[in-house]
Scaffold this motif. Structure first.
Motif, mmCIF file in Angstrom:
data_model
loop_
_atom_site.group_PDB
_atom_site.id
_atom_site.type_symbol
_atom_site.label_atom_id
_atom_site.label_comp_id
_atom_site.label_asym_id
_atom_site.label_seq_id
_atom_site.Cartn_x
_atom_site.Cartn_y
_atom_site.Cartn_z
ATOM 1 N N LYS A 1 0.986 -1.268 0.048
ATOM 2 C CA LYS A 1 -0.153 -0.074 0.012
ATOM 3 C C LYS A 1 0.681 1.225 0.067
ATOM 4 C CE LYS A 1 -4.050 -2.234 2.152
ATOM 5 N NZ LYS A 1 -4.833 -2.384 3.704
ATOM 6 N N ALA A 2 1.969 1.345 0.744
ATOM 7 C CA ALA A 2 2.853 2.468 0.877
ATOM 8 C C ALA A 2 3.431 2.715 -0.546
ATOM 9 C CB ALA A 2 3.951 2.060 1.873
ATOM 10 N N HIS A 3 3.748 1.624 -1.221
ATOM 11 C CA HIS A 3 4.494 1.808 -2.614
ATOM 12 C C HIS A 3 3.447 2.332 -3.601
ATOM 13 C CE1 HIS A 3 7.245 0.709 -5.902
ATOM 14 N NE2 HIS A 3 5.964 0.578 -6.593
ATOM 15 N N ALA A 4 2.303 1.608 -3.815
ATOM 16 C CA ALA A 4 1.191 2.140 -4.389
ATOM 17 C C ALA A 4 0.792 3.709 -4.343
ATOM 18 C CB ALA A 4 -0.161 1.428 -4.252
ATOM 19 N N GLU A 5 1.264 4.250 -3.155
ATOM 20 C CA GLU A 5 0.757 5.872 -2.939
ATOM 21 C C GLU A 5 1.427 6.586 -3.990
ATOM 22 O OE1 GLU A 5 1.590 6.827 0.983
ATOM 23 O OE2 GLU A 5 -0.307 5.699 1.731
ATOM 24 N N GLY B 1 -6.086 4.129 -9.736
ATOM 25 C CA GLY B 1 -4.935 4.754 -9.310
ATOM 26 C C GLY B 1 -3.541 4.083 -10.038
ATOM 27 N N ARG B 2 -2.566 3.990 -9.284
ATOM 28 C CA ARG B 2 -1.277 3.333 -9.837
ATOM 29 C C ARG B 2 -1.413 1.906 -9.841
ATOM 30 N NH1 ARG B 2 -0.176 8.011 -6.659
ATOM 31 N NH2 ARG B 2 0.954 9.517 -7.692
ATOM 32 N N HIS C 1 -11.061 -14.656 2.307
ATOM 33 C CA HIS C 1 -9.933 -14.116 2.913
ATOM 34 C C HIS C 1 -9.564 -12.672 2.363
ATOM 35 C CE1 HIS C 1 -8.693 -17.994 4.198
ATOM 36 N NE2 HIS C 1 -9.294 -18.678 3.265
ATOM 37 N N LYS C 2 -9.395 -11.851 3.323
ATOM 38 C CA LYS C 2 -9.200 -10.235 2.892
ATOM 39 C C LYS C 2 -7.776 -10.375 2.116
ATOM 40 C CE LYS C 2 -8.908 -5.674 4.724
ATOM 41 N NZ LYS C 2 -8.663 -4.935 6.028
ATOM 42 N N MET C 3 -7.539 -9.619 0.981
ATOM 43 C CA MET C 3 -6.491 -9.487 0.302
ATOM 44 C C MET C 3 -6.058 -8.046 0.504
ATOM 45 S SD MET C 3 -5.684 -12.368 -1.222
ATOM 46 C CE MET C 3 -5.898 -12.966 0.359
ATOM 47 N N ALA C 4 -5.229 -7.492 -0.304
ATOM 48 C CA ALA C 4 -4.614 -6.121 -0.188
ATOM 49 C C ALA C 4 -5.561 -5.252 -0.357
ATOM 50 C CB ALA C 4 -3.421 -6.005 -1.342
ATOM 51 N N GLY C 5 -6.407 -5.107 -0.918
ATOM 52 C CA GLY C 5 -7.673 -4.038 -0.967
ATOM 53 C C GLY C 5 -7.102 -2.930 -2.246
ATOM 54 N N LEU C 6 -6.271 -3.208 -3.058
ATOM 55 C CA LEU C 6 -5.926 -2.142 -3.771
ATOM 56 C C LEU C 6 -6.470 -2.040 -5.160
ATOM 57 C CD1 LEU C 6 -2.033 -2.416 -3.718
ATOM 58 C CD2 LEU C 6 -3.372 -0.708 -2.197
ATOM 59 N N LEU C 7 -7.389 -3.142 -5.349
ATOM 60 C CA LEU C 7 -8.349 -2.919 -6.425
ATOM 61 C C LEU C 7 -9.601 -3.548 -5.679
ATOM 62 C CD1 LEU C 7 -6.215 -4.469 -9.366
ATOM 63 C CD2 LEU C 7 -7.208 -2.207 -9.028
#
Length: 437
Positions: free
Chosen positions: A316-320, A422-423, A346-352
């Protein structure tokens, strides 16, 4: 220019034992001090790791549907310095797609013909004897220009069975290079995508050593080597360019499906590849310009990935500030949740926002051509990419914008378009190459 003498290990169909022959032959040759360069014909991202383990030399895919002449030449050039090339075919010798791709239809026969490598046909003779020769002769005559070294008889039931089958092959004018007795213990473990990964095999080196001993006993290794020939090939073809200078690449039992020519091309162009393990709860290197999550088996490790807080926080920090991309299993890990085959969520990273499920499996298989609608790391909108999709997951939710217009090899639209936010981007297909304008 360099010469690349070799042979193509193929078969009438899948499941005939060609992988056992391939791995045993690679190790048997390497044990003799022969430098052997392995290849895989077609879009397979599991077998090359087994080839590496057997030969001690990295294996690469050659794909006439996805790759143009320049890329095929560059990949074939990895054989420079080897004494012999040994390629493993995909499916049956002539199996491919219906619509021509970059240089062909994706068949093992096309790869063998282009490289000038004679075919060694592994024939499962169980349930037949002389009749096996009629089928093998059909494969020999279907493409008269295709170089053909001979056959290896597999799953021979008895000395009498072998004698009768050899008689048929001799009558058909086919050279018998070996006869392998039926043995149930000489199989690799499998799961829904085929073989398990090389890194997961409990004792891979011992298994391959067993295959090599089996081949030395029942196959004429010297005749196989003598049959090798090939075309003189130009050097200097272009390998894929890296999508960033420093690439944090997930590499472990959950994320390992990346085509070897991509990594080779990235490194050859000066990119720094920084491996890390999400399963070990490692964050991607903070210096990375790009995080790349390959495909693999996240569904088998969903609980560990959900608990990998350091990995998710680093992602998550990288994707910012910088891009993150996932392919197939990596794409699922970037999503909101993954439902395993038992129905546990199962919960995943949540970036998408992607939610996928293995509770109700749906088979997705085939080449993909994708026209990008948004930027993917290393590629601008409008670029046409070629790749391959192979998974059993079902999409429950995909709320983000589509990444590409995706079609199969025949140009039919495919619903799995990938997505971006986003990215962060993701695709269900595994990238093979960009089609040149």
């Amino acid at each position: 220019m360099f010469d690349a003498p070799g042979i193509m290990i193929s078969a009438p169909s899948s499941g005939t034992g060609k992988t056992t022959v391939m791995l045993g032959l690679l190790r048997a040759l390497a044990d003799q001090g022969i430098t052997v360069q392995p290849f895989k014909s077609g879009p397979d991202y599991i077998d090359p790791a087994f080839h590496l383990a057997a030969s001690g030399r990295a294996s690469f895919n050659l794909d006439s549907w996805a790759m143009d002449d320049a890329l095929l030449t560059a990949i074939a050039g990895q054989a420079e310095g080897a004494d012999i090339c040994v390629a493993e075919g995909s499916m049956g010798l002539y199996d491919g797609v219906a619509t021509r791709g970059q240089t062909g239809f994706g068949t093992s026969a096309e790869t063998a013909l282009r490289m000038g490598w004679p075919v060694v046909l592994v024939v499962d003779v169980s349930g037949q004897a002389q009749s096996a020769a009629a089928a093998a002769l059909g494969f020999r005559m279907y493409a008269p220009d295709l170089p053909f070294a001979g056959v290896i008889l597999n799953r021979v039931a008895s000395p009498r069975h072998e004698r009768l089958t050899r008689m048929g092959m001799e009558q058909a004018g086919l050279t018998v290079l070996g006869a392998l007795p039926r043995r149930g213990d000489l199989t690799l473990p499998e799961r829904h995508l085929g073989l398990i990964q090389a890194v997961e095999h409990p004792d891979l080196d011992a298994a391959i050593a067993g295959y090599a001993a089996f081949l030395r006993e029942h196959v004429d290794i010297a005749a196989l080597r003598a049959a090798a020939c090939g075309r003189s090939l130009q050097t200097g073809g272009t390998m894929p360019r890296p999508p960033a200078q420093r690439i944090a690449l997930a590499q472990d039992a959950a994320f390992s499906f990346t085509y070897p020519h991509l990594i080779k091309g990235w490194r050859a162009a000066g990119a720094e590849v920084l491996p890390f393990s999400p399963l070990a709860n490692e964050a991607p290197d903070a210096r990375a310009d790009l995080v790349w999550l390959p495909g693999g088996y996240p569904e088998l490790h969903a609980g560990r990935l959900a608990a990998a807080d350091i990995f998710r926080a680093g992602l998550k920090a990288h994707a910012e500030t910088r891009p993150v991309h996932g392919e197939c299993g990596g794409y699922m890990a970037l999503g909101a949740a993954l439902v395993d085959k038992e129905g546990r969520c199962h919960k995943m990273a949540g970036l998408l926002g992607l939610v996928t499920s293995y509770e109700k499996r749906k088979f997705h298989l085939g080449y993909r051509q994708a026209r990008l609608l948004a930027r993917l790391p290393g590629f601008d909108p409008g670029v046409l990419l070629r790749g391959h999709e192979y998974h059993y997951s079902t999409i429950l939710d995909q709320p983000d914008a589509p990444l590409a217009q995706v079609a199969d090899a025949d140009g039919n639209p495919v619903a799995e378009t990938g997505s971006h936010r986003g990215r962060v981007s993701g695709t269900f297909f595994h990238l093979i190459t960009q089609e040149k304008p």
